[in-house]
Motif scaffolding. Structure first.
Motif, mmCIF file in Angstrom:
data_model
loop_
_atom_site.group_PDB
_atom_site.id
_atom_site.type_symbol
_atom_site.label_atom_id
_atom_site.label_comp_id
_atom_site.label_asym_id
_atom_site.label_seq_id
_atom_site.Cartn_x
_atom_site.Cartn_y
_atom_site.Cartn_z
ATOM 1 N N VAL A 99 3.971 -23.047 16.548
ATOM 2 C CA VAL A 99 2.815 -24.474 16.279
ATOM 3 C C VAL A 99 1.614 -24.549 16.874
ATOM 4 O O VAL A 99 0.924 -25.098 16.086
ATOM 5 C CB VAL A 99 3.734 -25.283 17.255
ATOM 6 C CG1 VAL A 99 2.679 -26.591 17.845
ATOM 7 C CG2 VAL A 99 5.597 -26.256 16.158
ATOM 8 N N GLY A 100 1.105 -23.594 18.050
ATOM 9 C CA GLY A 100 0.249 -23.857 18.770
ATOM 10 C C GLY A 100 -0.841 -22.329 17.666
ATOM 11 O O GLY A 100 -1.875 -22.659 18.630
ATOM 12 N N ARG A 101 -0.079 -21.138 17.454
ATOM 13 C CA ARG A 101 -0.960 -20.359 16.818
ATOM 14 C C ARG A 101 0.008 -19.448 15.492
ATOM 15 O O ARG A 101 1.048 -19.084 15.129
ATOM 16 C CB ARG A 101 -0.607 -19.493 17.927
ATOM 17 C CG ARG A 101 -0.741 -19.091 19.412
ATOM 18 C CD ARG A 101 -2.844 -18.602 18.933
ATOM 19 N NE ARG A 101 -2.629 -17.227 18.681
ATOM 20 C CZ ARG A 101 -2.797 -16.593 19.417
ATOM 21 N NH1 ARG A 101 -2.510 -16.338 20.268
ATOM 22 N NH2 ARG A 101 -3.032 -15.027 18.609
ATOM 23 N N ALA A 102 -0.763 -20.684 13.828
ATOM 24 C CA ALA A 102 -0.131 -20.344 13.115
ATOM 25 C C ALA A 102 0.154 -18.591 13.071
ATOM 26 O O ALA A 102 0.386 -17.831 11.762
ATOM 27 C CB ALA A 102 -0.827 -21.195 11.949
ATOM 28 N N ASP A 103 -1.058 -17.760 13.684
ATOM 29 C CA ASP A 103 -1.247 -16.212 12.900
ATOM 30 C C ASP A 103 -0.118 -15.619 13.472
ATOM 31 O O ASP A 103 -0.012 -14.307 13.576
ATOM 32 C CB ASP A 103 -2.722 -15.715 13.263
ATOM 33 C CG ASP A 103 -2.506 -15.761 15.019
ATOM 34 O OD1 ASP A 103 -2.086 -16.816 16.153
ATOM 35 O OD2 ASP A 103 -3.648 -15.613 15.159
ATOM 36 N N LEU A 104 1.185 -15.885 14.754
ATOM 37 C CA LEU A 104 1.690 -14.854 15.451
ATOM 38 C C LEU A 104 2.522 -14.464 14.523
ATOM 39 O O LEU A 104 3.349 -14.293 13.458
ATOM 40 C CB LEU A 104 3.039 -16.356 15.956
ATOM 41 C CG LEU A 104 2.244 -15.977 17.430
ATOM 42 C CD1 LEU A 104 2.632 -17.119 18.291
ATOM 43 C CD2 LEU A 104 1.451 -15.403 18.285
ATOM 44 N N THR A 105 2.580 -13.037 14.430
ATOM 45 C CA THR A 105 3.006 -11.887 13.774
ATOM 46 C C THR A 105 5.432 -12.091 14.433
ATOM 47 O O THR A 105 4.880 -12.343 15.373
ATOM 48 C CB THR A 105 2.728 -10.634 14.108
ATOM 49 O OG1 THR A 105 2.816 -10.616 14.948
ATOM 50 C CG2 THR A 105 1.913 -10.190 13.460
ATOM 51 N N ALA A 106 6.054 -11.453 13.248
ATOM 52 C CA ALA A 106 7.157 -11.547 13.861
ATOM 53 C C ALA A 106 7.721 -10.525 14.932
ATOM 54 O O ALA A 106 8.547 -11.617 16.206
ATOM 55 C CB ALA A 106 8.059 -10.753 12.538
ATOM 56 N N GLU A 107 6.952 -9.723 14.742
ATOM 57 C CA GLU A 107 7.286 -8.446 16.384
ATOM 58 C C GLU A 107 5.941 -9.491 17.732
ATOM 59 O O GLU A 107 7.139 -8.847 18.255
ATOM 60 C CB GLU A 107 6.177 -7.767 16.385
ATOM 61 C CG GLU A 107 5.713 -6.920 16.643
ATOM 62 C CD GLU A 107 4.793 -4.908 16.552
ATOM 63 O OE1 GLU A 107 6.110 -4.408 17.408
ATOM 64 O OE2 GLU A 107 4.212 -5.427 16.302
ATOM 65 N N ARG A 108 5.230 -10.144 17.470
ATOM 66 C CA ARG A 108 4.467 -10.554 18.154
ATOM 67 C C ARG A 108 6.269 -12.127 18.818
ATOM 68 O O ARG A 108 6.362 -12.048 20.247
ATOM 69 C CB ARG A 108 3.811 -11.889 18.402
ATOM 70 C CG ARG A 108 2.545 -11.900 18.639
ATOM 71 C CD ARG A 108 2.956 -11.590 20.435
ATOM 72 N NE ARG A 108 2.176 -12.401 21.861
ATOM 73 C CZ ARG A 108 1.917 -12.216 23.155
ATOM 74 N NH1 ARG A 108 3.146 -10.892 23.347
ATOM 75 N NH2 ARG A 108 1.519 -12.950 23.766
ATOM 76 N N ILE A 109 6.332 -13.219 18.244
ATOM 77 C CA ILE A 109 7.110 -13.634 18.249
ATOM 78 C C ILE A 109 8.557 -13.035 19.318
ATOM 79 O O ILE A 109 9.164 -14.188 20.310
ATOM 80 C CB ILE A 109 7.924 -14.848 17.232
ATOM 81 C CG1 ILE A 109 6.306 -15.582 17.029
ATOM 82 C CG2 ILE A 109 9.358 -15.258 17.590
ATOM 83 C CD1 ILE A 109 6.821 -15.739 14.990
ATOM 84 N N ASP A 110 9.453 -11.567 19.088
ATOM 85 C CA ASP A 110 10.106 -11.360 19.469
ATOM 86 C C ASP A 110 10.049 -10.976 20.925
ATOM 87 O O ASP A 110 10.698 -11.354 21.987
ATOM 88 C CB ASP A 110 10.435 -10.434 18.480
ATOM 89 C CG ASP A 110 11.155 -10.523 17.374
ATOM 90 O OD1 ASP A 110 11.835 -11.590 17.162
ATOM 91 O OD2 ASP A 110 11.821 -9.228 16.226
ATOM 92 N N THR A 111 8.428 -10.747 20.648
ATOM 93 C CA THR A 111 8.532 -10.500 22.118
ATOM 94 C C THR A 111 7.836 -11.597 23.135
ATOM 95 O O THR A 111 8.332 -11.546 24.135
ATOM 96 C CB THR A 111 7.222 -9.870 22.357
ATOM 97 O OG1 THR A 111 6.712 -8.161 21.781
ATOM 98 C CG2 THR A 111 6.509 -9.544 23.663
ATOM 99 N N LEU A 112 7.848 -12.484 22.690
ATOM 100 C CA LEU A 112 7.764 -13.623 23.254
ATOM 101 C C LEU A 112 8.815 -14.327 23.676
ATOM 102 O O LEU A 112 9.761 -14.769 24.502
ATOM 103 C CB LEU A 112 7.048 -15.009 22.937
ATOM 104 C CG LEU A 112 5.301 -14.939 22.768
ATOM 105 C CD1 LEU A 112 5.172 -15.498 21.692
ATOM 106 C CD2 LEU A 112 5.204 -15.217 23.739
ATOM 107 N N LEU A 113 10.021 -14.234 22.349
ATOM 108 C CA LEU A 113 11.101 -14.965 23.138
ATOM 109 C C LEU A 113 12.622 -13.428 24.052
ATOM 110 O O LEU A 113 12.844 -14.114 24.878
ATOM 111 C CB LEU A 113 12.357 -14.622 21.746
ATOM 112 C CG LEU A 113 12.218 -14.942 20.220
ATOM 113 C CD1 LEU A 113 12.842 -14.865 19.641
ATOM 114 C CD2 LEU A 113 12.553 -16.809 20.892
ATOM 115 N N ALA A 114 11.765 -12.068 24.176
ATOM 116 C CA ALA A 114 12.439 -11.724 24.723
ATOM 117 C C ALA A 114 11.270 -11.504 26.497
ATOM 118 O O ALA A 114 12.525 -11.752 27.103
ATOM 119 C CB ALA A 114 11.617 -9.783 25.039
#
Length: 215
Positions: A99-114
């Protein structure tokens, strides 16, 4: 790393005084916990720190600059609030974190979830399918995505089991390496574990609860 400070701040909620001529600094590189009885205004205090509410007097400063000088979107990126009751804005978890960072990669999202104690398969989950605790952690990941300098957490463990709360405790310790955390909690064990400074909010005044920690 910026400090966030209240300089003679007064505020009220529904005509009930929350703060009265209060001055305090939440220091960078530390976790400050605000405790106190229910209804004393702890959530309002967090909302004041990123201008979701406004004081009736005094000044709130981020690194010695009044927060009123920052455009609201910039301030809320730098001072990110994660509310106790999560509000999800999209259909899919990955889109929520973007929502606040439209450029996030799937890998970065997985890192945030972890970081918030969720496995990578949650990236494709529908937000409507999440439990309260899962939604709370997705909101936390969404806040972390914009890399706030100060993280405001309202009852971050209220819907979490012990394992998930431990992941949040680790996240807080990691965040204070490069920023600050201010949290509100009734979870005494959690506060004792993560907080460097403990303050009590009661009768409009914010006072140190543990002199050893706040000095």
């Amino acid at each position: 790393m910026p400090n966030i400070s209240l300089d003679r701040v007064s505020a009220s909620h529904a005509q009930t005084p929350i703060l009265t001529d209060t001055s305090v600094t939440f220091r960078a590189g530390r976790c400050a916990a605000v405790i106190g009885p229910s209804g004393t205004g702890k959530t309002t205090l967090l909302r004041l720190l990123n201008r979701l509410d406004e004081p009736s007097g005094g000044t709130i400063l981020l690194d010695d600059i009044p927060i009123t000088r920052f455009p609201a979107p910039e301030l809320r990126r730098r001072v990110g609030l994660v509310p106790q009751r999560p509000t999800l804005l999209t259909d899919i978890v990955a889109d929520e974190i973007r929502v606040g960072r439209a450029d996030l990669t799937a890998e970065r999202i997985d890192t945030l979830l972890a970081r918030v104690g969720l496995p990578p398969e949650f990236r494709a989950r529908r937000c409507l399918e999440l439990s309260g605790g899962q939604a709370q952690r997705v909101c936390l990941a969404r806040a972390l995505a914009v890399e706030p300098e100060v993280l405001l957490l309202d009852e971050p463990t209220s819907a979490l089991d012990a394992e998930s709360a431990a992941a949040v405790a680790t996240l807080i310790r990691d965040h204070t390496a490069n920023g600050g955390v201010v949290l509100v909690s009734h979870d005494t064990a959690f506060v004792t574990e993560v907080a460097d400074d403990i303050w009590t909010l009661q009768h409009g005044h914010l006072s140190p609860s543990d002199e050893r920690k706040t000095q």
